[in-house]
Design a protein around this motif. Structure first.
Motif, PDB file in Angstrom:
ATOM      1  N   ILE A   6       0.830  -1.196   0.000  1.00 17.36           N
ATOM      2  CA  ILE A   6       0.000   0.000   0.000  1.00 17.36           C
ATOM      3  C   ILE A   6       0.863   1.243   0.000  1.00 17.36           C
ATOM      4  O   ILE A   6       0.423   2.312  -0.405  1.00 17.36           O
ATOM      5  CB  ILE A   6      -0.961  -0.021   1.209  1.00 17.36           C
ATOM      6  N   LEU A   7       2.143   1.102   0.452  1.00 21.55           N
ATOM      7  CA  LEU A   7       3.008   2.275   0.486  1.00 21.55           C
ATOM      8  C   LEU A   7       3.648   2.531  -0.869  1.00 21.55           C
ATOM      9  O   LEU A   7       3.975   3.646  -1.199  1.00 21.55           O
ATOM     10  CB  LEU A   7       4.111   2.076   1.536  1.00 21.55           C
ATOM     11  N   VAL A   8       3.821   1.467  -1.621  1.00 17.20           N
ATOM     12  CA  VAL A   8       4.584   1.609  -2.869  1.00 17.20           C
ATOM     13  C   VAL A   8       3.788   2.175  -4.047  1.00 17.20           C
ATOM     14  O   VAL A   8       4.219   3.098  -4.685  1.00 17.20           O
ATOM     15  CB  VAL A   8       5.219   0.259  -3.262  1.00 17.20           C
ATOM     16  N   ILE A  10       1.404   4.223  -4.648  1.00 23.63           N
ATOM     17  CA  ILE A  10       0.999   5.612  -4.789  1.00 23.63           C
ATOM     18  C   ILE A  10       2.097   6.451  -5.416  1.00 23.63           C
ATOM     19  O   ILE A  10       1.857   7.500  -5.954  1.00 23.63           O
ATOM     20  CB  ILE A  10       0.585   6.175  -3.413  1.00 23.63           C
ATOM     21  N   THR A  11       3.324   5.982  -5.365  1.00 25.89           N
ATOM     22  CA  THR A  11       4.394   6.781  -5.952  1.00 25.89           C
ATOM     23  C   THR A  11       4.526   6.548  -7.438  1.00 25.89           C
ATOM     24  O   THR A  11       5.171   7.288  -8.129  1.00 25.89           O
ATOM     25  CB  THR A  11       5.741   6.454  -5.302  1.00 25.89           C
ATOM     26  N   ARG A  12       3.923   5.495  -7.942  1.00 24.16           N
ATOM     27  CA  ARG A  12       4.062   5.250  -9.376  1.00 24.16           C
ATOM     28  C   ARG A  12       3.005   5.990 -10.153  1.00 24.16           C
ATOM     29  O   ARG A  12       1.844   6.045  -9.720  1.00 24.16           O
ATOM     30  CB  ARG A  12       3.964   3.746  -9.658  1.00 24.16           C
ATOM     31  N   ARG A  13       3.401   6.560 -11.286  1.00 26.40           N
ATOM     32  CA  ARG A  13       2.416   7.387 -11.966  1.00 26.40           C
ATOM     33  C   ARG A  13       1.799   6.692 -13.147  1.00 26.40           C
ATOM     34  O   ARG A  13       1.791   7.190 -14.229  1.00 26.40           O
ATOM     35  CB  ARG A  13       3.084   8.651 -12.485  1.00 26.40           C
ATOM     36  N   VAL A  15      -1.633   3.981 -14.457  1.00 31.30           N
ATOM     37  CA  VAL A  15      -2.997   3.638 -14.078  1.00 31.30           C
ATOM     38  C   VAL A  15      -3.088   2.383 -13.228  1.00 31.30           C
ATOM     39  O   VAL A  15      -4.015   2.215 -12.442  1.00 31.30           O
ATOM     40  CB  VAL A  15      -3.860   3.494 -15.346  1.00 31.30           C
ATOM     41  N   CYS A  17      -1.711   1.649 -10.645  1.00 33.39           N
ATOM     42  CA  CYS A  17      -1.735   1.911  -9.209  1.00 33.39           C
ATOM     43  C   CYS A  17      -3.134   2.291  -8.747  1.00 33.39           C
ATOM     44  O   CYS A  17      -3.497   2.107  -7.597  1.00 33.39           O
ATOM     45  CB  CYS A  17      -0.700   2.947  -8.812  1.00 33.39           C
ATOM     46  N   ILE A  18      -3.939   2.794  -9.668  1.00 27.82           N
ATOM     47  CA  ILE A  18      -5.338   3.056  -9.321  1.00 27.82           C
ATOM     48  C   ILE A  18      -6.019   1.743  -8.981  1.00 27.82           C
ATOM     49  O   ILE A  18      -6.763   1.640  -8.012  1.00 27.82           O
ATOM     50  CB  ILE A  18      -6.097   3.712 -10.501  1.00 27.82           C
ATOM     51  N   LEU A  25      -8.933  -0.814  -1.171  1.00 24.77           N
ATOM     52  CA  LEU A  25     -10.156  -0.193  -0.661  1.00 24.77           C
ATOM     53  C   LEU A  25     -11.269  -1.210  -0.563  1.00 24.77           C
ATOM     54  O   LEU A  25     -11.986  -1.285   0.436  1.00 24.77           O
ATOM     55  CB  LEU A  25     -10.601   0.899  -1.630  1.00 24.77           C
ATOM     56  N   ILE A  28     -10.743  -3.451   2.358  1.00 25.82           N
ATOM     57  CA  ILE A  28     -11.076  -2.815   3.638  1.00 25.82           C
ATOM     58  C   ILE A  28     -12.588  -2.741   3.823  1.00 25.82           C
ATOM     59  O   ILE A  28     -13.113  -3.027   4.898  1.00 25.82           O
ATOM     60  CB  ILE A  28     -10.471  -1.395   3.713  1.00 25.82           C
TER      61      ILE A  28
END
Lengths: 131, 274
Positions: A6-8, A10-13, A15, A17-18, A25, A28
């Motif tokens: 989950i930390l990794v 978000i830094t990649r730009r 799709v 990672c969406i 989500l 959860i």
């Protein structure tokens, strides 16, 4: 599930990672859903009936025992909707007109917990007093 | 009419702040206005759809349907705002290093645009549902004419927009380097406040069995119901009687976002160095 993931992403730009985000989500939300249905064991629940009429809660002082689950059964007799709002109880609920709403509260410590009807704050108020 | 304007403005306050910050922090993205507008419209449409159904359907889930739904919306908003904050931090450090500045255009990729739309859509969604419900409540009591509605809504929205514009220009006065770090911190505060609100709901329904009792009562200082209390609630998620879980969620969210942002920076440095 490897939660360091989950930390990794978000830094990649890109799709993908969406989709990662959406996956986490959904996981959860699923956990929440599964657990929520087991939260209420309806034994030992102290029920209180409250009537909302002419924008006044009756009774406005509600005495309940401490460390007991509480169920507020609120009947909104007014033709208007109201919102049960309590910052002490950290709860908000729409009270539909001419219908009953159940608000279940986890056991509370001794004290006073105020609530209001958000749309008619001058008259619609009450307190839950835990003894 | 004034009642409506006041209600609209109060609910708008939170959106206005977040919108102002986001607009200032993302103004360098090309065509950011398009994405912002898309976010606003999707938020409003989603809210209208929900408001239409909320008076007809009953979620159940053992009586916690509304709370469950609220918590989900809040958590989604937290994640999306956190993502925006992380993006802002990353962008700030790349400007700081002047690395991507090949032709004065910075390549952002698709992520920030999607984040931009989602963060605005989710924030607008939450607040517009409140506005619609509140107005419904007022409407069923008072006899408002159509002009009352139009003037009331218009007035409230204009005041809300004024706040947004104020925040936007206020932030812009800060030099570019500082703008991003300030925006980042503000966004982290918003995300943490939302997370603590979710914690409040979860403890209230008994989903989280521990940390339910209020830790302190600062109503003597600032009451939840006072004007200052409400403003602080929007800005930093102030609560006069927070419980342990809310503190945990608040601090935890802030720490998590900081960590992800730092990790992102380090990954960028590794990528650029290689």
């Amino acid at each position: 599930m490897n939660y360091s993931l989950i930390l990794v992403p978000i830094t990649r730009r890109d799709v993908s990672c969406i989709f990662n985000l959406a996956k986490h989500l959904a996981y959860i939300i699923f956990i929440l859903f599964v657990n929520l249905s087991q939260v209420v064991a309806l034994d030992d629940v102290y029920e209180v009936e409250i009537r909302l009429e002419n924008h006044i809660f009756t009774p406005s002082e509600i005495y309940v025992p401490n460390n007991t689950k509480i169920k507020l059964v609120i009947y909104n007799a007014d033709p208007t909707i109201e919102e049960f709002d309590s910052s002490d109880l950290k709860r908000e609920r729409i009270l539909r007109s001419k219908s009953k709403t159940n608000i279940l509260l986890a056991p509370l410590k001794v004290g006073r917990y105020d609530f209001i009807g958000e749309f008619y704050q001058d008259t619609a108020k009450g307190t839950v007093i835990v003894e | 009419m004034f009642k409506i304007a006041l209600v609209v403005f109060r609910e708008c306050l939170e959106i206005s702040m977040v919108l102002g910050i986001i607009c200032a922090a993302t103004k360098t993205i090309q065509n950011s206005v398009i994405y912002i507008t898309a976010g606003i419209m999707s938020g409003i449409i989603a809210a209208a759809v929900l408001a239409f159904f909320i008076t007809r359907l009953t979620f159940s889930f053992s009586g916690f349907g509304e709370e469950f739904f609220d918590v989900c919306i809040i958590l989604v908003t937290v994640i999306v705002i956190g993502g925006t904050a992380i993006w802002v931090k990353n962008y700030a450090s790349s400007i700081h290093r002047k690395i991507d500045d090949l032709s004065n255009k910075i390549e952002h990729g698709v992520m920030p645009k999607i984040i931009l739309i989602s963060v605005i859509a989710t924030t607008i969604f939450r607040e517009v549902t409140e506005i619609i419900l509140f107005t419904q409540g007022l409407a069923s009591a008072y006899d408002f004419s159509l002009t009352d509605y139009i003037l009331g809504f218009g007035g409230g929205i204009i005041m809300g927009v004024a706040v947004s514009v104020g925040v936007y220009y206020g932030l812009n006065k800060i030099a570019l380097k500082k703008l991003f770090s300030v925006s980042f911190k503000l966004l982290v505060l918003v995300a943490a406040s939302l997370a603590s609100e979710a914690a409040g709901i979860l403890t209230s329904i008994g989903f989280l069995g521990i940390g339910n009792d209020p830790l302190w009562d600062s109503s003597w200082l600032v009451s939840d119901l006072s004007v200052l209390g409400r403003i602080l609630k929007i800005l930093v998620g102030y609560n006069a009687k927070p419980n342990a879980m809310q503190i945990v969620f608040y601090v935890g969210t802030a720490v998590l976002i900081f960590t992800c942002a730092k990790l992102g920076e380090r990954k960028r440095n590794v990528k650029i160095a290689s």
